[in-house]
Design a protein around this motif. Structure first.
Motif, PDB file in Angstrom:
ATOM      1  N   UNK A   1      -7.300   0.932 -14.037  1.00 14.90           N
ATOM      2  CA  UNK A   1      -6.160   1.778 -13.688  1.00 14.90           C
ATOM      3  C   UNK A   1      -5.162   1.842 -14.836  1.00 14.90           C
ATOM      4  N   UNK A   2      -4.894   0.701 -15.455  1.00 14.21           N
ATOM      5  CA  UNK A   2      -3.969   0.662 -16.587  1.00 14.21           C
ATOM      6  C   UNK A   2      -4.493   1.473 -17.762  1.00 14.21           C
ATOM      7  N   UNK A   3      -5.783   1.366 -18.051  1.00 14.68           N
ATOM      8  CA  UNK A   3      -6.361   2.130 -19.152  1.00 14.68           C
ATOM      9  C   UNK A   3      -6.264   3.628 -18.891  1.00 14.68           C
ATOM     10  N   UNK A   4      -6.489   4.033 -17.655  1.00 11.98           N
ATOM     11  CA  UNK A   4      -6.527   5.452 -17.323  1.00 11.98           C
ATOM     12  C   UNK A   4      -5.140   6.085 -17.320  1.00 11.98           C
ATOM     13  N   UNK A   5      -4.158   5.367 -16.796  1.00 15.91           N
ATOM     14  CA  UNK A   5      -2.860   6.000 -16.563  1.00 15.91           C
ATOM     15  C   UNK A   5      -1.714   5.396 -17.359  1.00 15.91           C
ATOM     16  N   UNK A   6      -1.845   4.158 -17.808  1.00 13.82           N
ATOM     17  CA  UNK A   6      -0.764   3.537 -18.570  1.00 13.82           C
ATOM     18  C   UNK A   6       0.538   3.549 -17.800  1.00 13.82           C
ATOM     19  N   UNK A   7       1.585   4.017 -18.470  1.00 12.83           N
ATOM     20  CA  UNK A   7       2.912   4.038 -17.853  1.00 12.83           C
ATOM     21  C   UNK A   7       3.191   5.337 -17.104  1.00 12.83           C
ATOM     22  N   UNK A   8       2.191   6.210 -16.970  1.00 12.14           N
ATOM     23  CA  UNK A   8       2.392   7.514 -16.322  1.00 12.14           C
ATOM     24  C   UNK A   8       1.415   7.722 -15.168  1.00 12.14           C
ATOM     25  N   UNK A   9       1.511   6.921 -14.124  1.00 12.26           N
ATOM     26  CA  UNK A   9       0.598   7.095 -12.988  1.00 12.26           C
ATOM     27  C   UNK A   9       0.916   8.372 -12.228  1.00 12.26           C
ATOM     28  N   UNK A  10      -0.053   8.914 -11.495  1.00 11.74           N
ATOM     29  CA  UNK A  10       0.217  10.076 -10.648  1.00 11.74           C
ATOM     30  C   UNK A  10       1.196   9.708  -9.536  1.00 11.74           C
TER      31      UNK A  10
ATOM     32  N   UNK B   1      -5.023   5.669  -7.207  1.00 19.32           N
ATOM     33  CA  UNK B   1      -5.550   4.447  -6.581  1.00 19.32           C
ATOM     34  C   UNK B   1      -7.018   4.222  -6.939  1.00 19.32           C
ATOM     35  N   UNK B   2      -7.681   5.291  -7.367  1.00 14.31           N
ATOM     36  CA  UNK B   2      -9.122   5.255  -7.645  1.00 14.31           C
ATOM     37  C   UNK B   2      -9.414   5.980  -8.950  1.00 14.31           C
ATOM     38  N   UNK B   3      -9.167   5.354 -10.092  1.00 12.38           N
ATOM     39  CA  UNK B   3      -9.386   6.059 -11.363  1.00 12.38           C
ATOM     40  C   UNK B   3     -10.839   6.482 -11.570  1.00 12.38           C
ATOM     41  N   UNK B   4     -11.780   5.814 -10.863  1.00 15.15           N
ATOM     42  CA  UNK B   4     -13.187   6.181 -10.958  1.00 15.15           C
ATOM     43  C   UNK B   4     -13.652   6.871  -9.673  1.00 15.15           C
ATOM     44  N   UNK B   5     -12.757   7.602  -9.047  1.00 17.88           N
ATOM     45  CA  UNK B   5     -13.051   8.276  -7.774  1.00 17.88           C
ATOM     46  C   UNK B   5     -14.212   9.254  -7.897  1.00 17.88           C
TER      47      UNK B   5
END
Length: 252
Positions: free
Chosen positions: A172-181, A21-25
């Motif tokens: 969020x899309x750049x960080x995780x793409x199709x594989x979110x946590x 939820x927070x890629x820049x946490x």
């Protein structure tokens, strides 16, 4: 029984699902702790509001090992996890929506800062003023309230608010793409299935910790107004990416 090693494993999993939820946490953590450090005290007294299992408090102590950090939450399971993972922290069980919770903190003088991340949006706009008023009552003059959260502005600047969401979504899309946590619900389902948490889960069912029902004060303006009414003077954003921001208020 929840062991220290098992708790650290669960904490790593907690941090990972929060990053979904927070890629820049971690950047927000860093900015918040920078602000506490900028107060110029090697041993500040800091209250962590809605601390969960203590991710922010633990990072602050890593940077400022002489600090006294009091981590406050209403969820017995998250507090139990935090105590097992971070025995160096002081946890206090209290509902921030209930008047008098500051009496439980064991303070022997005013605090230098109150901090929070991704927690205070659970508190309704009607309860914010009282909660911030309690915080103000135990902060020294010039002390800081630092609240990192998703806070929206669509009531005042709807076009900017849409852009803020777009910036957050693209990161969020750049960080995780199709594989979110895994998400928040999946983490909780897994915890509730672990026998090591049986007693804490049972306790959680009868406390305020289980009463999260969505974002109740999502607007930046709601928090700013409540802070002003509670006696804070200068209020503004120290750090921001999209609608993810670090709101700072100075005790007047």
């Amino acid at each position: 029984m929840l062991t220290h090693d098992a708790a650290l494993t669960w904490m790593a999993r907690w941090d990972r699902q929060q990053e979904g939820y927070l890629p820049d946490r971690e950047e927000r953590f860093t900015a918040l702790i920078d602000a506490v450090e900028a107060l110029g005290r090697p041993d500040p007294v800091v209250i962590d509001l809605g601390c969960g299992p203590g991710s922010l408090s633990a990072r602050l102590l890593d940077r400022l090992p002489e600090a006294r950090v009091i981590a406050v939450d209403a969820d017995p399971l998250l507090i139990g996890l935090g105590r097992a993972a971070y025995p160096q922290l002081t946890f206090v069980s209290a509902d921030l929506r209930t008047g008098g919770w500051t009496d439980l903190l064991g303070l022997d003088g005013p605090a230098d800062a109150a901090i929070s991340t991704t927690a205070l949006h659970w508190i309704s706009a009607a309860d914010l003023k009282g909660m911030y008023g309690e915080v103000a009552s135990v902060l020294r003059r010039g002390g800081l309230l630092l609240n990192g959260d998703h806070l929206d502005t669509d009531d005042a600047t709807p076009a900017l608010a849409r852009l803020e969401h777009a910036v957050h979504d693209r990161e969020t899309e750049r960080r995780f793409g199709a594989n979110p946590p895994e998400d928040w619900r999946a983490w909780w389902d897994a915890v509730q299935a672990d026998p090591a948490f049986a007693e804490l889960n049972e306790e959680r069912r009868t406390t305020a910790g289980a009463s999260h029902n969505g974002s109740e004060s999502r607007l930046l303006s709601e928090h700013v107004q409540a802070l002003r009414e509670a006696g804070f003077s200068e209020i503004g954003t120290l750090w921001q990416r999209g609608n993810n921001r670090l709101l700072c208020a100075v005790r007047g």
